[in-house]
Write a protein that holds these residues in place. Structure first.
Motif, mmCIF file in Angstrom:
data_model
loop_
_atom_site.group_PDB
_atom_site.id
_atom_site.type_symbol
_atom_site.label_atom_id
_atom_site.label_comp_id
_atom_site.label_asym_id
_atom_site.label_seq_id
_atom_site.Cartn_x
_atom_site.Cartn_y
_atom_site.Cartn_z
ATOM 1 N N GLU A 4 0.832 -1.223 0.000
ATOM 2 C CA GLU A 4 0.000 0.000 0.000
ATOM 3 C C GLU A 4 0.858 1.262 0.000
ATOM 4 O OE1 GLU A 4 -3.563 0.022 2.196
ATOM 5 O OE2 GLU A 4 -3.922 -1.528 0.655
ATOM 6 N N LYS A 5 2.069 1.132 0.513
ATOM 7 C CA LYS A 5 2.914 2.326 0.668
ATOM 8 C C LYS A 5 4.104 2.380 -0.274
ATOM 9 C CE LYS A 5 1.650 3.478 5.339
ATOM 10 N NZ LYS A 5 2.027 3.602 6.719
ATOM 11 N N ILE A 6 4.478 1.237 -0.822
ATOM 12 C CA ILE A 6 5.617 1.232 -1.761
ATOM 13 C C ILE A 6 5.172 0.638 -3.095
ATOM 14 C CG2 ILE A 6 7.981 0.444 -2.202
ATOM 15 C CD1 ILE A 6 8.379 0.156 0.810
ATOM 16 N N ILE A 7 5.332 1.415 -4.147
ATOM 17 C CA ILE A 7 5.019 0.909 -5.486
ATOM 18 C C ILE A 7 6.344 0.582 -6.170
ATOM 19 C CG2 ILE A 7 3.833 1.353 -7.663
ATOM 20 C CD1 ILE A 7 2.337 3.586 -6.381
ATOM 21 N N VAL A 8 6.454 -0.646 -6.658
ATOM 22 C CA VAL A 8 7.654 -1.035 -7.397
ATOM 23 C C VAL A 8 7.339 -0.870 -8.885
ATOM 24 C CG1 VAL A 8 9.334 -2.866 -7.812
ATOM 25 C CG2 VAL A 8 8.218 -2.700 -5.581
ATOM 26 N N ARG A 9 8.169 -0.082 -9.561
ATOM 27 C CA ARG A 9 7.924 0.151 -10.990
ATOM 28 C C ARG A 9 9.164 -0.189 -11.799
ATOM 29 N NH1 ARG A 9 5.263 5.970 -10.031
ATOM 30 N NH2 ARG A 9 3.253 5.286 -9.205
ATOM 31 N N LYS A 10 8.922 -0.803 -12.955
ATOM 32 C CA LYS A 10 10.056 -1.147 -13.826
ATOM 33 C C LYS A 10 10.236 -0.051 -14.867
ATOM 34 C CE LYS A 10 12.028 -4.764 -16.545
ATOM 35 N NZ LYS A 10 11.762 -5.909 -17.371
ATOM 36 N N GLY A 11 11.449 0.459 -14.969
ATOM 37 C CA GLY A 11 11.696 1.485 -15.982
ATOM 38 C C GLY A 11 13.068 2.085 -15.809
ATOM 39 N N ASN A 12 13.447 2.855 -16.816
ATOM 40 C CA ASN A 12 14.772 3.471 -16.845
ATOM 41 C C ASN A 12 14.772 4.777 -16.037
ATOM 42 O OD1 ASN A 12 17.338 4.267 -17.510
ATOM 43 N ND2 ASN A 12 16.832 4.806 -19.621
ATOM 44 N N GLY A 13 15.600 4.850 -15.021
ATOM 45 C CA GLY A 13 15.784 6.087 -14.272
ATOM 46 C C GLY A 13 14.495 6.706 -13.765
ATOM 47 N N LEU A 14 14.353 8.002 -14.035
ATOM 48 C CA LEU A 14 13.227 8.750 -13.467
ATOM 49 C C LEU A 14 11.931 8.567 -14.251
ATOM 50 C CD1 LEU A 14 15.206 12.020 -12.574
ATOM 51 C CD2 LEU A 14 14.410 10.270 -10.987
ATOM 52 N N GLU A 15 11.967 7.733 -15.311
ATOM 53 C CA GLU A 15 10.705 7.531 -16.044
ATOM 54 C C GLU A 15 9.669 6.798 -15.181
ATOM 55 O OE1 GLU A 15 11.677 5.351 -19.653
ATOM 56 O OE2 GLU A 15 11.176 3.440 -18.715
ATOM 57 N N VAL A 16 10.097 6.230 -14.063
ATOM 58 C CA VAL A 16 9.136 5.513 -13.195
ATOM 59 C C VAL A 16 8.339 6.456 -12.297
ATOM 60 C CG1 VAL A 16 10.486 3.376 -13.163
ATOM 61 C CG2 VAL A 16 10.863 5.088 -11.376
ATOM 62 N N ILE A 17 8.674 7.748 -12.297
ATOM 63 C CA ILE A 17 7.876 8.667 -11.460
ATOM 64 C C ILE A 17 7.127 9.664 -12.351
ATOM 65 C CG2 ILE A 17 9.340 8.462 -9.420
ATOM 66 C CD1 ILE A 17 10.569 11.177 -10.039
ATOM 67 N N THR A 18 6.019 10.182 -11.803
ATOM 68 C CA THR A 18 5.265 11.185 -12.556
ATOM 69 C C THR A 18 5.543 12.553 -11.944
ATOM 70 O OG1 THR A 18 3.352 10.841 -11.148
ATOM 71 C CG2 THR A 18 3.419 9.582 -13.193
ATOM 72 N N GLN A 19 5.288 13.590 -12.725
ATOM 73 C CA GLN A 19 5.560 14.947 -12.241
ATOM 74 C C GLN A 19 4.717 15.253 -11.009
ATOM 75 O OE1 GLN A 19 5.133 17.719 -15.455
ATOM 76 N NE2 GLN A 19 7.078 17.064 -16.342
ATOM 77 N N GLY A 20 5.338 15.785 -9.982
ATOM 78 C CA GLY A 20 4.607 16.193 -8.780
ATOM 79 C C GLY A 20 4.397 15.087 -7.763
ATOM 80 N N GLU A 21 4.857 13.872 -8.084
ATOM 81 C CA GLU A 21 4.570 12.721 -7.216
ATOM 82 C C GLU A 21 5.553 12.578 -6.062
ATOM 83 O OE1 GLU A 21 3.660 8.022 -8.280
ATOM 84 O OE2 GLU A 21 5.309 9.025 -9.321
ATOM 85 N N ILE A 22 6.765 13.123 -6.230
ATOM 86 C CA ILE A 22 7.892 12.784 -5.339
ATOM 87 C C ILE A 22 8.571 14.042 -4.792
ATOM 88 C CG2 ILE A 22 10.241 11.769 -5.442
ATOM 89 C CD1 ILE A 22 7.923 9.678 -5.380
#
Ligand code: SAM
Length: 235
Positions: free
Chosen positions: A70-88
């Protein structure tokens, strides 16, 4: 190492995560760092990013094992492409070369608008990471150097600000770390004494080799670096 007890190196990285910040750990491998930060109540939410299938699976397994989906999302991808703008709010990138860290930041620049803090732990070539930070408006606010299992690690912490504020002699301090240079700790002295020995050995080899444009340039570079380091090593 596990998610209760991190390596000294990763614990030192974790210590710079501001309480309550949303975290992205890029190149998370087993996701030990985000699991530790969430379990300790340091962060409410984290993304663990991985580009390679094996470590991505390990991260997923670990998060599931800990019941932290619920608190940690594991995402597969290159570098910062795994986050969206404003999320982090805070990004950690640890255990890679300084050039790879810089290229991950460069390629993902557009994702950094909401990010307030970067915590970077280059295994080699911290100079390349410092150079990227300076070129992109990130001010070094802390640096740490530590030794674990006979390896010496540097940690760079940066926030948006005046990127040149910590620097007096840019060329020298990009190499050595402006804040590490001031602290001049035992590990700092050891790291640069070792580098110095290594460069002096290479220089001797080059001096005995046939001269070419390439060797002349290499010798010049080495002599400059040797001089910069000799100035900060305790005699
Ligand atoms: N961060 C952990 C640590 O410090 O212990 C793991 C370090 S491990 C040596 C480096 C990890 O970064 C590997 O799992 C690798 O797959 C991942 N990695 C390398 N390049 C990456 C990239 N461009 N994007 C995301 N992950 C990457």
């Amino acid at each position: 190492m596990n998610t209760e007890k991190l390596s000294q190196r990763l614990e030192a990285v974790a210590n710079y995560i501001p309480r309550g910040f949303r975290l992205a750990d890029i190149g998370s491998d087993h996701a030990y760092l985000p699991c530790y930060a969430v379990k300790k109540g340091m962060v409410p939410f984290a993304v663990a990013g991985e580009v390679v299938e094996g470590p991505y699976q390990s991260a997923q397994r670990q998060v599931k094992l800990e019941g932290l989906e619920e608190k940690i999302i594991v995402r597969k991808g290159n570098g910062l492409e795994v986050i969206t703008q404003g999320e982090i709010d805070c990004v950690t990138i640890a255990g890679m070369g300084g050039a790879l860290i810089a290229s991950i930041l460069e390629e993902g620049k557009n994702k950094l608008d909401s990010v307030k803090r970067l915590i970077l732990q280059p295994n080699i070539s911290a100079i390349t990471t410092r150079q990227w930070l300076a070129d992109n408006g990130w001010e070094l606010i802390s640096e740490e150097i530590l030794e674990e299992d006979n390896k010496i690690y540097e940690i760079l912490v940066a926030e948006k600000g005046d990127p040149f504020k910590p620097y007096k002699n840019l060329q020298k301090e990009l190499l050595l770390g402006p804040l590490l240079m001031k602290q001049s700790s035992v590990s700092f002295q050891k790291k640069w004494r070792n580098e110095l020995k290594n460069w002096q050995r290479i220089l001797t080899q080059l001096e005995n080799a046939a001269e070419s444009e390439e060797t002349i340039l290499k010798k010049k570079e080495l002599k400059e670096k040797i001089q910069m380091v000799e100035e900060v090593i305790d005699k």
